[in-house]
Design a protein around this motif. Structure first.
Motif, PDB file in Angstrom:
ATOM      1  N   MET A   1     -18.517 -79.199  72.459  1.00  0.00           N
ATOM      2  CA  MET A   1     -19.507 -80.232  72.134  1.00  0.00           C
ATOM      3  C   MET A   1     -19.835 -80.184  70.644  1.00  0.00           C
ATOM      4  N   LEU A   2     -20.032 -78.958  70.142  1.00  0.00           N
ATOM      5  CA  LEU A   2     -20.371 -78.790  68.728  1.00  0.00           C
ATOM      6  C   LEU A   2     -19.239 -79.306  67.839  1.00  0.00           C
ATOM      7  N   ALA A   3     -18.002 -78.983  68.231  1.00  0.00           N
ATOM      8  CA  ALA A   3     -16.865 -79.420  67.419  1.00  0.00           C
ATOM      9  C   ALA A   3     -16.799 -80.945  67.367  1.00  0.00           C
ATOM     10  N   ILE A   4     -17.085 -81.583  68.487  1.00  0.00           N
ATOM     11  CA  ILE A   4     -17.069 -83.056  68.512  1.00  0.00           C
ATOM     12  C   ILE A   4     -18.236 -83.610  67.698  1.00  0.00           C
ATOM     13  N   ALA A   5     -19.418 -83.027  67.913  1.00  0.00           N
ATOM     14  CA  ALA A   5     -20.596 -83.494  67.165  1.00  0.00           C
ATOM     15  C   ALA A   5     -20.381 -83.324  65.662  1.00  0.00           C
ATOM     16  N   ARG A   6     -19.795 -82.186  65.285  1.00  0.00           N
ATOM     17  CA  ARG A   6     -19.547 -81.937  63.866  1.00  0.00           C
ATOM     18  C   ARG A   6     -18.634 -83.009  63.279  1.00  0.00           C
ATOM     19  N   ALA A   7     -17.606 -83.383  64.060  1.00  0.00           N
ATOM     20  CA  ALA A   7     -16.702 -84.435  63.584  1.00  0.00           C
ATOM     21  C   ALA A   7     -17.439 -85.767  63.463  1.00  0.00           C
TER      22      ALA A   7
END
Ligand SMILES: Nc1ncnc2c1ncn2[C@@H]1O[C@H](COP(=O)(O)OP(=O)(O)O)[C@@H](O)[C@H]1O
Ligand SMILES: [Mg+2]
Lengths: 235, 284
Positions: free
Chosen positions: A142-148
């Motif tokens: 989730m964090l990786a997607i949000a960061r993107a």
């Protein structure tokens, strides 16, 4: 929006992608599916500029991007969620998100994006000050997607988001992707080994086998094709 | 007397820390040990010396100039040496910086001769304060405080600023940082500049205390390497504490065993610690 034309690329002058062409229209959710080692990640790495094509061209919103360094491609509006997530483990969740907005200078805009991400992923708000490496695999994804998403992309590349996640978590992440695609109109290109799931939510799909595209069509067409049924769904 | 020795060790140790922080920054980011690190410091000492001799600049006035020059030197070293070897096998970078170190030393010797030189005066030279039984030389005190402040500023910069966070991100993965829009080549150059500032400040602070000569940086470079290993490669505060530890070791060893043993003891500690904690005292 994105046009990949006759792309050949690989590592140390050994090609692993051969003469691949495909394109994505604005607002679409497109899946490239294929088994391990087919070359899915290599294609995404080339689009985002981490690898340079041996031959062929990549055009994004009318600009050639295949010779640009990765950090400039982000600025043009392509964000890449890499395989294995690669959150910045030693940094806090919030700092991870702020790094996602590295190309944005407007502080008010960054705060707005941050609030938006916390709304989309309430879990991240709870863990704001925690080191990213202490979170579960699903939370890290989730964090990786949000960061993107913090870079305000026009096109989101997602590499194998299902890897190492429990089925329930996979569904959750897929739901989020569908939501940002349908509600916010974000164009998404995802690559997956989980053929069924990836084709079910996709508008269109491509089948990649050992570096070559062997079939394409709408998600439904592909799911019902003999090739996919036999080779990937075991029917 | 014991307290006096401890104090002397802690003061010089703080300067060692700053030199080591510069080295550990580069290591943490690029996994490269810059063998020319101590020689960059020697350049800063000569800068102070010449500014003093030719223009009568006080070392403290020269500080921003000498730190600026070593920062620039750091960037040049990155652009013309490191950049070419950063993706090559590990030994290449090692050999390249080793060669660079020899080059800088010989160049300094050619230009300025191997003679010892001294920066005669600064506003602090010869001044001291008395604290109960203790005697504290002001140049030494200034060197220690300056080094501690500088270490603190560097740590703050890395932790809090946008560029600092980009340095952290790049250290955790070059590709990942690029994908967030970080120009990692620029980050490498900036880190070499920071590393240069560390030795620039340290060299300036030491130039009032120690002689200036082409080999002046050599021992500091070596000690910095030991300190970085003790503190855990890439760990800023680890380098800070390990620097103090080495300063104390050196002072105690010098006093109780004789000056010829002071470095031997420091290296012995290094060998012992690495036997039991290969990632350093403060490594994880
Ligand atoms: N860094 C690399 N160096 C050399 N070969 C690689 C590298 N990464 C991937 N490959 C090779 O390229 C091919 C495609 O890999 P990849 O794009 O990762 O496939 P997928 O993502 O579909 O599993 C594989 O044969 C793999 O062994
Ligand atoms: Mg892959």
């Amino acid at each position: 929006m994105l046009r990949v034309d006759r792309l050949t690329v690989g590592y140390d002058s050994v090609p692993v992608i051969f003469d691949v062409s495909f394109s994505i229209q604005e607002g679409e959710l497109v899946s490239i599916v294929g088994s391990n080692g087919a070359g899915k990640s290599t294609i995404l790495r080339t689009i985002s500029g981490l690898l340079k094509p041996f031959s062929g061209t990549i055009e994004f919103m009318g600009h050639r991007i295949d010779k640009l360094p990765a950090h400039q491609i982000v600025k043009l509006g392509i964000a890449h969620v890499p395989e294995g997530r690669h959150v910045l483990g030693k940094m806090s969740v919030k700092d991870n998100l702020l790094m996602g907005a590295y190309t944005i200078n407007d502080k008010i805009e960054i705060q707005r994006l941050l609030d938006e991400m916390y709304e989309l992923f309430p879990r991240l708000k709870e863990r704001e000050n925690q080191k990213a490496e202490t979170m579960s695999g699903g939370e890290q994804q989730m964090l990786a997607i949000a960061r993107a998403l913090m870079s305000k992309p026009k096109l989101l590349l997602v590499d194998e988001m299902s890897l190492g996640l429990m089925p329930l978590m996979v569904d959750k992440v897929l739901e989020v992707l569908k939501e940002v695609n349908k509600k916010k109109g974000l164009t998404i290109l995802m690559v997956e080994q989980k053929v069924q799931e990836a084709l079910e939510i996709a508008d269109r799909g491509y089948i990649l086998q050992t570096g070559k595209i062997v079939a394409h069509g709408t998600g439904r067409e592909l799911l019902e094709s003999d090739l996919v049924k036999k080779a990937y769904l075991g029917m | 007397m014991f307290l006096q020795v401890i104090l002397t060790g802690a003061l010089i140790g703080s300067v060692y820390s700053l030199v080591a922080v510069g080295l550990t920054l580069v290591w943490g980011l690029m996994d490269i040990i810059n063998f020319a690190h101590g020689d960059m410091m020697m350049i800063s000492m000569y800068t102070v010396f010449w500014l003093y001799t030719l223009l009568k600049f006080d070392p403290f006035v020269s500080l921003p100039i000498s730190a600026g020059i070593t920062a620039l030197l750091g960037v040049l070293i990155y652009k013309f040496v490191i950049k070419r070897v950063v993706n090559a096998p590990g030994l290449m970078a090692l050999l390249a910086t080793f060669g660079l170190s020899l080059f800088i030393r010989n160049f300094a010797q050619f230009l300025w001769s191997p003679n010892y030189r001294f920066v005669g005066e600064s506003i602090l030279s010869g001044k001291r304060i008395f604290l109960a039984d203790l005697i504290i030389g002001l140049p030494q005190l200034a060197a220690a405080l300056g080094s501690i402040v500088m270490t603190f500023l560097i740590a703050l910069f890395i932790k809090k600023t946008k560029t600092g966070k980009a340095i952290q991100a790049t250290a955790q993965g070059r590709d990942i940082a690029e994908l967030m829009g970080v120009n990692t080549e620029k980050i490498y150059a900036i880190t070499f500049a920071l590393s240069g500032i560390c030795v620039g400040v340290a060299g300036t602070l030491l130039s009032g205390i120690f002689p200036v000569y082409p080999e002046a940086g050599a021992m500091y470079g070596l000690l910095a390497f030991v300190i970085v290993a003790l503190g855990g490669f890439g760990n800023i505060w680890g380098a800070f504490y390990a620097g103090i530890l080495i300063g104390l070791t050196e002072a105690l060893g010098g006093f109780y065993l004789g000056t010829q043993f002071k470095y031997a003891l420091a290296f012995l500690i290094y060998l012992l610690v690495l036997q039991f904690r290969p990632k350093g005292l403060f490594g994880w």
